[in-house]
Enzyme design. Structure first.
Site, PDB file in Angstrom:
ATOM      1  N   ASP A 163     -19.007   3.538  -7.645  1.00 61.82           N
ATOM      2  CA  ASP A 163     -20.089   3.767  -8.603  1.00 61.82           C
ATOM      3  C   ASP A 163     -19.881   2.893  -9.829  1.00 61.82           C
ATOM      4  O   ASP A 163     -18.799   2.344 -10.050  1.00 61.82           O
ATOM      5  CB  ASP A 163     -20.160   5.253  -8.978  1.00 61.82           C
ATOM      6  CG  ASP A 163     -18.830   5.788  -9.491  1.00 61.82           C
ATOM      7  OD1 ASP A 163     -18.395   5.355 -10.567  1.00 61.82           O
ATOM      8  OD2 ASP A 163     -18.205   6.626  -8.801  1.00 61.82           O
TER       9      ASP A 163
ATOM     10  N   ARG B  71      -6.013  16.294   3.792  1.00 56.40           N
ATOM     11  CA  ARG B  71      -4.930  15.334   4.039  1.00 56.40           C
ATOM     12  C   ARG B  71      -3.592  15.956   3.609  1.00 56.40           C
ATOM     13  O   ARG B  71      -2.713  15.277   3.113  1.00 56.40           O
ATOM     14  CB  ARG B  71      -5.189  14.029   3.281  1.00 56.40           C
ATOM     15  CG  ARG B  71      -4.685  12.795   4.030  1.00 56.40           C
ATOM     16  CD  ARG B  71      -4.732  11.536   3.190  1.00 56.40           C
ATOM     17  NE  ARG B  71      -4.369  10.371   3.979  1.00 56.40           N
ATOM     18  CZ  ARG B  71      -3.892   9.251   3.484  1.00 56.40           C
ATOM     19  NH1 ARG B  71      -3.707   9.112   2.203  1.00 56.40           N
ATOM     20  NH2 ARG B  71      -3.587   8.256   4.257  1.00 56.40           N
TER      21      ARG B  71
ATOM     22  N   ASP C 183       0.835  -1.207   0.000  1.00 53.78           N
ATOM     23  CA  ASP C 183       0.000   0.000   0.000  1.00 53.78           C
ATOM     24  C   ASP C 183       0.870   1.257   0.000  1.00 53.78           C
ATOM     25  O   ASP C 183       2.058   1.225  -0.356  1.00 53.78           O
ATOM     26  CB  ASP C 183      -0.979  -0.065   1.195  1.00 53.78           C
ATOM     27  CG  ASP C 183      -2.277   0.660   0.931  1.00 53.78           C
ATOM     28  OD1 ASP C 183      -2.300   1.893   1.069  1.00 53.78           O
ATOM     29  OD2 ASP C 183      -3.279   0.001   0.564  1.00 53.78           O
TER      30      ASP C 183
ATOM     31  N   GLY D 221     -11.409   4.545   0.959  1.00 56.06           N
ATOM     32  CA  GLY D 221     -12.472   3.552   1.103  1.00 56.06           C
ATOM     33  C   GLY D 221     -13.444   3.714  -0.049  1.00 56.06           C
ATOM     34  O   GLY D 221     -13.046   3.776  -1.215  1.00 56.06           O
TER      35      GLY D 221
ATOM     36  N   LYS E 152      -4.046  -0.842  -6.706  1.00 54.15           N
ATOM     37  CA  LYS E 152      -5.106  -0.183  -5.927  1.00 54.15           C
ATOM     38  C   LYS E 152      -5.051   1.297  -6.281  1.00 54.15           C
ATOM     39  O   LYS E 152      -4.029   1.953  -6.075  1.00 54.15           O
ATOM     40  CB  LYS E 152      -4.854  -0.402  -4.435  1.00 54.15           C
ATOM     41  CG  LYS E 152      -5.881   0.251  -3.529  1.00 54.15           C
ATOM     42  CD  LYS E 152      -5.629  -0.191  -2.084  1.00 54.15           C
ATOM     43  CE  LYS E 152      -6.450   0.569  -1.072  1.00 54.15           C
ATOM     44  NZ  LYS E 152      -6.031   0.238   0.299  1.00 54.15           N
TER      45      LYS E 152
ATOM     46  N   ASP F  37     -12.963   2.519   4.496  1.00 51.27           N
ATOM     47  CA  ASP F  37     -11.801   2.507   5.381  1.00 51.27           C
ATOM     48  C   ASP F  37     -12.177   1.993   6.765  1.00 51.27           C
ATOM     49  O   ASP F  37     -11.307   1.841   7.625  1.00 51.27           O
ATOM     50  CB  ASP F  37     -11.208   3.918   5.507  1.00 51.27           C
ATOM     51  CG  ASP F  37     -10.161   4.170   4.431  1.00 51.27           C
ATOM     52  OD1 ASP F  37      -9.811   3.218   3.722  1.00 51.27           O
ATOM     53  OD2 ASP F  37      -9.712   5.320   4.297  1.00 51.27           O
TER      54      ASP F  37
ATOM     55  N   CYS G  85     -10.631   2.819  -5.243  1.00 42.45           N
ATOM     56  CA  CYS G  85     -10.636   3.191  -3.831  1.00 42.45           C
ATOM     57  C   CYS G  85     -10.678   4.719  -3.792  1.00 42.45           C
ATOM     58  O   CYS G  85     -10.109   5.386  -4.658  1.00 42.45           O
ATOM     59  CB  CYS G  85      -9.347   2.688  -3.178  1.00 42.45           C
ATOM     60  SG  CYS G  85      -9.160   3.169  -1.448  1.00 42.45           S
TER      61      CYS G  85
ATOM     62  N   ASN H 222      -7.803  10.466  -2.289  1.00 39.26           N
ATOM     63  CA  ASN H 222      -8.067  10.723  -0.879  1.00 39.26           C
ATOM     64  C   ASN H 222      -8.516  12.120  -0.494  1.00 39.26           C
ATOM     65  O   ASN H 222      -8.255  12.563   0.619  1.00 39.26           O
ATOM     66  CB  ASN H 222      -6.823  10.348  -0.065  1.00 39.26           C
ATOM     67  CG  ASN H 222      -6.752   8.846   0.125  1.00 39.26           C
ATOM     68  OD1 ASN H 222      -7.662   8.254   0.688  1.00 39.26           O
ATOM     69  ND2 ASN H 222      -5.699   8.232  -0.374  1.00 39.26           N
TER      70      ASN H 222
ATOM     71  N   GLU I 168      -4.407 -18.547  15.582  1.00 36.71           N
ATOM     72  CA  GLU I 168      -5.069 -17.590  14.678  1.00 36.71           C
ATOM     73  C   GLU I 168      -4.685 -17.879  13.225  1.00 36.71           C
ATOM     74  O   GLU I 168      -5.527 -17.821  12.320  1.00 36.71           O
ATOM     75  CB  GLU I 168      -4.679 -16.154  15.057  1.00 36.71           C
ATOM     76  CG  GLU I 168      -5.360 -15.662  16.327  1.00 36.71           C
ATOM     77  CD  GLU I 168      -4.821 -14.316  16.805  1.00 36.71           C
ATOM     78  OE1 GLU I 168      -5.634 -13.499  17.255  1.00 36.71           O
ATOM     79  OE2 GLU I 168      -3.585 -14.085  16.747  1.00 36.71           O
TER      80      GLU I 168
HETATM   81  C1  DGJ Z   1      -7.035   5.321   1.907  1.00 38.81           C
HETATM   82  C2  DGJ Z   1      -7.362   3.891   1.613  1.00 38.81           C
HETATM   83  O1  DGJ Z   1      -8.726   3.666   1.688  1.00 38.81           O
HETATM   84  C3  DGJ Z   1      -6.564   3.007   2.548  1.00 38.81           C
HETATM   85  O2  DGJ Z   1      -6.930   1.675   2.381  1.00 38.81           O
HETATM   86  C4  DGJ Z   1      -5.114   3.230   2.300  1.00 38.81           C
HETATM   87  O3  DGJ Z   1      -4.798   2.800   0.992  1.00 38.81           O
HETATM   88  C5  DGJ Z   1      -4.766   4.683   2.485  1.00 38.81           C
HETATM   89  N1  DGJ Z   1      -5.619   5.546   1.711  1.00 38.81           N
HETATM   90  C6  DGJ Z   1      -3.340   4.947   2.111  1.00 38.81           C
HETATM   91  O4  DGJ Z   1      -3.017   6.264   2.136  1.00 38.81           O
END
Ligand code: DGJ
Length: 734
Positions: A536, A445, A368, A531, A478, A550, A528, A482, A616
């Protein structure tokens, strides 16, 4: 065949297996909407339109003042226009060269063809000549020359009709589109509720059902993306419609940008729904001869309530929106390091997690945020898409090879549409960041938006991302985003075209995604936006799965995934098991429950496996085997919401194989009680006269029950044993 044209009455009837949609070009050339709902024959239903001399509802000049019972203010229409006597919410608003805002459309012709129309540069449902047909109806405003082509795609077997439009300036002077909706739909009769899905970051798509009352009600986004706050999917249903019975309509906007969905109950108690691009930050100049394409809306009708409509949308999105080689192939069970390490990792640390992952049956390792540029926090580095080899301790290729040598696939994270002020890209190209000259832009952010409406920005990102993807064995991306957009301004657009920026941004995003998905067909893209902030049908055209939220708390996820399931299939919902106490809520839930909830999505893990106990790990290994065994039933089964997380003590859902050969019932107690009231559910989608072996997953013992008994009598869910307990019940036809 699903499209019928009756020439003498100029009536168009669109027939699907269980629904009928009808419109008619009347004597004035107005395209009236006459019906949408339960299947009927091709009878011209304009006979139902009530006429009357209604004060303050004027009559078109062409009537010569002789008929005061004809008013566009009360007649149901296919594409309502602003400024010419229909005072309800409108689909089209145009500013003419003389500054007037009047437009009035009349029928000018039509065409019927096999197959499904496509929209240049925009996502849209697709279908073969056997699966779909297209009707296009041409409308024209004689005075300005503005021409509108309405598109209807009919998927007869699926009970789906799609709508889109093209608007062309056929006049001799420039005009500006101020509002261009994709859908206008009028119900002459009936009382309706609408179901919308509201939310916020880390709590998306909360179910809300309210009456459509006199006045305007709307949901929408002016955030540059479809948003966490309102999802561009709504249902309209009768007052008595429930989960599995009654008239229900669904509308999904195949668009990832700013949208508006409005409902109005008018003076005649008629209901109108409008869906389209949000007009607040939209003004599109059309020079003579230019065309604007309005994105698509998907519509479905079912007499089987909300569940019926959801199942139609699940099939539609799986089979006619998602594309590429991952559309129907098994999606890998993944592990993502975000909640495991956040920014604090090295290449060795990731490999250590991957080693455990491989042993447990996980198939894909996702690195990530934090692998590039100067990125040890979210304050810097966005835009510098060059691997940080110092942090990784090796090249990206070497890291990818170490991971793939373990038998895992390798995937990485990008956030291409954003830029940090503290980045080399910003230092080189400050004009690529979105900001209004002379104003300090809003930070979110601590980052800014990259101007994706610019072709040079799009080309740069295509080149940079292609370079990274080509440099290492990467088979998953991904694609994150954000923050919301504001301070909209593009240095590449003149002042009188700034109102185009928000839509051009989305077109730019689609161009970049189209190019990359075509160039890297083997890569699975997961959408993404912090989250599910851009969850859509538009994004699903490029990214067949989207990280749902998220919020990874299993109990909160029940509600988020419940809301999401109304418009989107399980195969689209990214869902992971994370550590406890949960990082967002602090709640502790059993590992089994976290697994059960994540299995209602694309399934994966998001924790540091190195920190788990052997017990686990063994449980995780069993979960993964269960998921792999039940994969087809979970991902392609018909989905039934049996008990809602919004009431009662237990959320229950079922996926049943379309041939009724097996089903999985998942039950999670969101509320544990002393002396509990028993929970019973009536199953769906089984064969009445077959017998089923009923087993609790992970337990010994079985019961044999008939499909009829399970569907009409019901199934008792075992009681809760402690907080947030869950059960998975597997049924196989004998
Ligand atoms: C937001 C994403 O939804 C998270 O899963 C993660 O990838 C962070 N951003 C990383 O900055």
């Amino acid at each position: 065949m699903g499209i019928f044209y009756e020439e003498s009455g100029r009536v168009f009837t669109l027939q699907t297996r269980h629904s009928t949609y009808q419109m008619k070009a009347d004597g004035q050339g107005v395209l009236l909407h006459t019906y949408y709902g339960e299947k009927t024959d091709n009878t011209d239903l304009s006979c139902l339109i009530a006429r009357g001399d209604r004060g303050f509802s004027g009559n078109p000049y062409s009537m010569g003042g002789t008929d005061r019972t004809y008013s566009l203010d009360t007649f149901p229409q296919e594409y309502s226009c602003f400024g010419t006597g229909d005072y309800r919410i409108s689909a089209l608003k145009v500013e003419n060269a003389d500054g007037s805002r009047a437009v009035s459309l009349r029928y000018a012709g039509h065409a019927i063809s096999k197959g499904k129309y496509a929209l240049p540069g925009l996502p849209a449902a697709y279908g073969t000549e056997e699966e779909a047909e297209t009707l296009s109806v041409d409308l024209k405003d004689e005075e300005s020359g503005v021409a509108v082509r309405l598109y209807y795609g009919v998927f007869e077997d699926l009970d789906v009709i799609t709508r889109a439009a093209e608007i062309t300036n056929g006049g001799e002077e420039g005009v500006t589109l101020l509002k261009a909706a994709s859908l206008c739909l009028d119900w002459q009769t009936g009382e309706y509720d609408w179901i919308t899905f509201h939310g916020r970051h880390a709590m998306e798509r909360n179910f809300q059902r309210t009456g459509i009352v006199h006045g305007l009600q709307s949901i929408g986004s002016v955030r540059g993306a479809s948003s966490h706050h309102y999802n561009p999917f709504v249902m309209v249903c009768g007052k008595n419609t429930g989960e599995e019975h009654g008239d229900c309509y669904g509308f999904s906007f195949v668009y990832s940008g700013e949208f508006l969905m409005e409902a109005e109950k008018d003076q005649m108690d008629q209901t109108r729904l409008i869906c389209g691009i949000h007009p607040d930050d939209f003004a599109w100049k059309l020079e003579p001869g230019e065309t604007f394409t309005v994105p698509e809306v998907l519509m479905a009708y079912s007499g089987e309530g909300q569940g019926g409509v959801s199942r139609i949308f699940h099939r539609l999105i799986r089979d006619h929106i998602c594309r590429g080689q991952w559309k129907h192939s098994r999606r890998p069970v993944l592990i993502n390091n975000w909640e495991g390490t956040y920014f604090d990792f090295t290449g060795d640390k990731l490999v250590d997690i991957a080693k455990d992952a491989a042993k447990l049956g996980i198939e894909l390792f996702v690195m990530d945020d934090g692998w590039f540029g100067k990125r040890d926090s979210d304050n810097s580095g966005l835009g510098d898409w060059y691997p940080n080899e110092k942090k990784l301790g090796c090249t990206l290729k070497e890291l990818g090879e170490r991971i793939t040598a373990l038998g895992l696939r390798f995937g990485i994270w990008f956030e291409p549409e954003c830029i940090s002020i503290d980045s080399d890209l910003y230092r080189a190209h400050p004009e690529w960041a979105v900001a209004v000259p002379g104003r300090n832009p809003v930070l979110s952010r601590n980052q800014l938006i990259l101007d994706f409406s610019r072709k040079d920005v799009q080309d740069y990102l295509i080149e940079r991302i292609s370079n990274v993807l080509g440099s290492a064995p990467i088979t998953y991306v991904k694609w994150d985003f954000n923050r919301s957009i504001c301070d909209k301004y593009s240095h590449a657009l003149p002042a009188d075209r700034q109102g185009e920026m928000a839509h051009r941004f989305v077109l730019g995003l689609y161009r970049v995604l189209e190019t990359l998905t075509e160039s890297f067909p083997e890569v699975l893209f997961e959408g993404c936006s912090g989250g599910g902030g851009r969850f859509d049908a538009g994004m699903l055209y490029y990214t067949p799965q989207i990280w749902c939220s998220d919020d990874t708390d299993a109990i909160e996820r029940l509600q988020i995934q419940y809301g999401t399931s109304f418009g989107y299939p399980v195969s689209a919902m990214g869902a992971h098991v994370s550590a406890v106490p949960n990082h967002q809520t602090g709640r502790v839930t059993p590992l089994a429950t976290r697994g059960c909830v994540a299995m209602a999505g694309t399934f994966g893990y998001e924790l540091d496996l190195n920190k788990l106990t052997e017990e686990e790990k063994e449980e995780i290994s069993r979960q993964i085997s269960t998921f792999k065994e039940l994969y087809d039933c979970i991902q392609y089964g018909d989905y039934y919401r049996l008990a809602s997380p919004l009431s009662g003590s237990c959320t229950v859902w079922e996926t049943a194989a379309p041939d009724a050969s097996e089903a999985l019932v998942s039950a999670v107690y969101h509320h544990v009680q002393a002396n509990p009231v028993p929970v019973y559910v009536k199953l769906r989608g089984l064969s009445e006269d077959a017998s089923y072996r009923v087993c609790l997953v992970g337990k010994t013992g079985e019961t044999i029950l008939s499909g009829a008994a399970l569907m009409h009598g019901g199934l008792a869910i075992p009681p809760a044993k402690g907080d947030y307990c869950s059960w998975q019940i597997h049924l196989t036809r004998i």
